[in-house]
Scaffold this motif. Structure first.
Motif, short mmCIF file in Angstrom:
data_model
loop_
_atom_site.label_atom_id
_atom_site.label_comp_id
_atom_site.label_asym_id
_atom_site.label_seq_id
_atom_site.Cartn_x
_atom_site.Cartn_y
_atom_site.Cartn_z
N SER A 169 0.82 -1.20 0.00
CA SER A 169 0.00 0.00 0.00
C SER A 169 0.86 1.26 0.00
N HIS A 170 0.68 2.10 -1.01
CA HIS A 170 1.35 3.40 -1.02
C HIS A 170 0.86 4.26 0.13
N GLU A 171 -0.40 4.07 0.51
CA GLU A 171 -0.95 4.84 1.61
C GLU A 171 -0.23 4.54 2.92
N TYR B 53 9.08 -0.22 -3.47
CA TYR B 53 7.83 -0.71 -4.06
C TYR B 53 8.04 -1.90 -5.00
N VAL C 45 2.88 3.64 3.32
CA VAL C 45 4.17 4.33 3.28
C VAL C 45 3.98 5.82 3.56
N LYS C 46 2.94 6.40 2.97
CA LYS C 46 2.68 7.83 3.17
C LYS C 46 2.35 8.12 4.63
#
Length: 342
Positions: A51-53, A76, A55-56
């Motif tokens: 999930s990129h979220e 990623y 990491v953010k």
């Protein structure tokens, strides 16, 4: 994320026991304490960043603590259930240790895959460039191996995807930013109950014990037995935690530590949390985790307790490996006798 036990298999120890107790401890190296404005490198040494979220959120949480962040080039990547090829995951770790602007290295999460990296690590590079390395679960393999090979104090603490709540952040700040010689004690809040029901400690053997604090995830640690990536266990305080393991598996792993001669060498024992480790539905006649701890730990006749806030839980201590420590098994405390950072 696939279950860790889907990939790990217990192996015969008989021809390998000599490797478990003869590791010569290198000189202890403490990383520099973290300060606001420092950069923390984020990477995935095991499972991918699905999930990129996530990491953010990790970046925003660390920024709220006053840090800057830098992402590993391969964060990623995907290679099946791994976060890219072994060589690429190692290259991210090496790059962060070689980057003088990076003051700490944090895994986004665990999963499985860190043990695959151990023969590929440049331990001389890491020893020459000591800095905070932090994580838990599968990251235990990196924490133990790097401590054993370099003497660097590594940190069993939150990964990037952990909950950065007040409790977890407070211990992170006190150990890594303030450099306090903390006494780790579970919360004692009763809430709306007549007595405390959460985060209780259980004394297995009363008393005080002193030694170097070493440990991590039981499954990962037990599967490194017989390899050259574990430290000397003599006069250590062994701490362990785990998650989603059947009781017979816990029994098997404690048997492995016993047969390898590890349990007999320790000075004291702390068990954290084993999340979702009950006998399970339909487990007629199963032992309980309390039964297993009683059978393996009480005969050691060493101070020991369970229930410390260490493990796959929201509220967790930051626990440094290699630091001289005193435990009080009656009070249920872990007291650092020196700072974990320089």
């Amino acid at each position: 994320m696939p279950s860790r036990r889907s990939f790990l298999r217990t192996t015969s120890l008989a021809p390998l026991l000599s490797l478990t107790t003869n590791q010569t401890a290198p000189t202890l190296i403490k990383p520099a304490k973290l300060r606001p404005g420092d950069t923390i490198g984020l990477f995935c040494p095991a499972a991918p960043a699905y999930s990129h979220e996530t990491v953010k959120i990790t970046q925003e949480s660390l920024q709220a603590l006053g840090f800057q962040t830098k992402l590993g080039p391969h964060i990623y990547d995907r290679y099946g259930y791994l976060a890219g090829r072994d060589a690429d995951r190692v290259s991210d770790l090496h790059a962060f240790f070689n980057d003088q602007s990076v003051k700490a290295v944090m895994a986004i999460h665990g999963g499985w895959g860190c043990a695959r990296l151990l023969p590929l690590l440049d331990y001389d590079l890491i020893q020459r460039n000591p800095k905070v390395l932090i994580g838990y679960s599968d990251i235990t393999a990196l924490l133990l191996a790097i401590y054993a090979k370099t003497g660097l104090v590594t940190m069993h603490g939150p990964v990037g995807s952990a909950t950065f709540n007040t409790y977890t952040v407070d211990w992170f700040r006190r150990v890594l930013m303030e450099g306090e010689t903390v006494t780790m004690r579970n919360p004692t809040d009763k809430g709306d109950n007549l007595t405390q029901t959460q985060d209780r400690i259980t004394t297995i053997r009363p008393g005080l014990a002193r030694g170097r604090l070493v440990g991590g995830n039981l499954t990962v640690l037990s599967h490194l037995v017989g390899s050259p990536y574990l430290p000397d266990w003599k006069n250590t305080i062994l701490f362990l935690e785990d998650t989603h393991e059947d009781i017979y598996r816990m029994d098997r792993m404690f048997t492995q530590l016993k047969l390898a001669g590890i349990l007999n060498q320790i000075a004291g024992f702390v068990f954290g949390k084993c999340s979702d480790c009950g006998p399970g539905n339909g487990s007629y006649g199963s032992l309980t985790l309390d039964d297993v701890l009683t059978e393996y730990i009480i005969p050691l006749d060493k101070p020991a307790y369970s229930g410390a806030t260490i493990g796959h839980i929201s509220n967790k201590f930051t626990v440094p490996l290699g630091i001289d420590t005193e435990i009080d098994a009656t009070a249920g405390t872990i007291r650092l006798l020196e700072s974990a950072v320089s």
